[in-house]
Write an enzyme that holds these catalytic residues in place. Structure first.
Site, mmCIF file in Angstrom:
data_model
loop_
_atom_site.group_PDB
_atom_site.id
_atom_site.type_symbol
_atom_site.label_atom_id
_atom_site.label_comp_id
_atom_site.label_asym_id
_atom_site.label_seq_id
_atom_site.Cartn_x
_atom_site.Cartn_y
_atom_site.Cartn_z
ATOM 1 N N ASP A 1 0.840 -1.193 0.000
ATOM 2 C CA ASP A 1 0.000 0.000 0.000
ATOM 3 C C ASP A 1 0.880 1.250 0.000
ATOM 4 O O ASP A 1 0.649 2.195 -0.763
ATOM 5 C CB ASP A 1 -0.927 -0.016 1.211
ATOM 6 N N GLY A 2 1.900 1.244 0.835
ATOM 7 C CA GLY A 2 2.822 2.382 0.900
ATOM 8 C C GLY A 2 3.623 2.535 -0.375
ATOM 9 O O GLY A 2 3.832 3.653 -0.866
#
Length: 133
Positions: free
Chosen positions: A27-28
């Site tokens: 996600d990051g």
């Protein structure tokens, strides 16, 4: 000192990370790529930059773009994608269907897995394909 920008973990360490853990990292990675893409292409500025980022990182959009790369995935990447898609998530955002959220989680797990393996070029290759309009 560990260089977390250029990390490449051993396979056994990566296998020990849950699908949700891989998706958390992915996600990051994905959000950083989207932010970089928007700034590099002058797609948005100021307040619009945040809105444009949110639009691209929402589960329905991630799921739509993930479809573009599925034919390009290796067997090992397909397995990680499946593992991420089948992860047991406890809550789904209101703006996404279960299927969209599963696809987005799968994409994030794949990006997390590739990142932890040190495969930055492969992440970039897939991301570029996803962003082509």
């Amino acid at each position: 000192m560990t260089d977390y920008f250029s990390i490449a973990l051993p396979e056994d360490n990566i296998r020990a990370i849950s699908s949700i853990g891989l998706a958390h990292i992915g996600d990051g990675v994905y959000e950083l790529l989207v932010r970089t893409y928007l700034c590099a292409h002058g797609k948005a500025t100021g307040k619009g930059l945040h809105r444009a980022t949110v639009d691209l990182v929402r589960a329905p959009e991630q799921a739509r773009r993930a479809q573009r790369i599925l034919p390009l995935l290796t067997e090992a990447e397909q397995e990680v994608f499946r593992r991420g898609r089948n992860a047991h998530v406890h809550s789904i955002p209101q703006h996404a269907s279960r299927a969209e959220y599963q696809q987005a989680t799968a994409l994030e797990a794949l990006f997390g897995w590739l990142y932890l393996r040190g495969q930055r070029a492969r992440i970039n290759e897939l991301f570029v394909c996803m962003m082509e309009e």
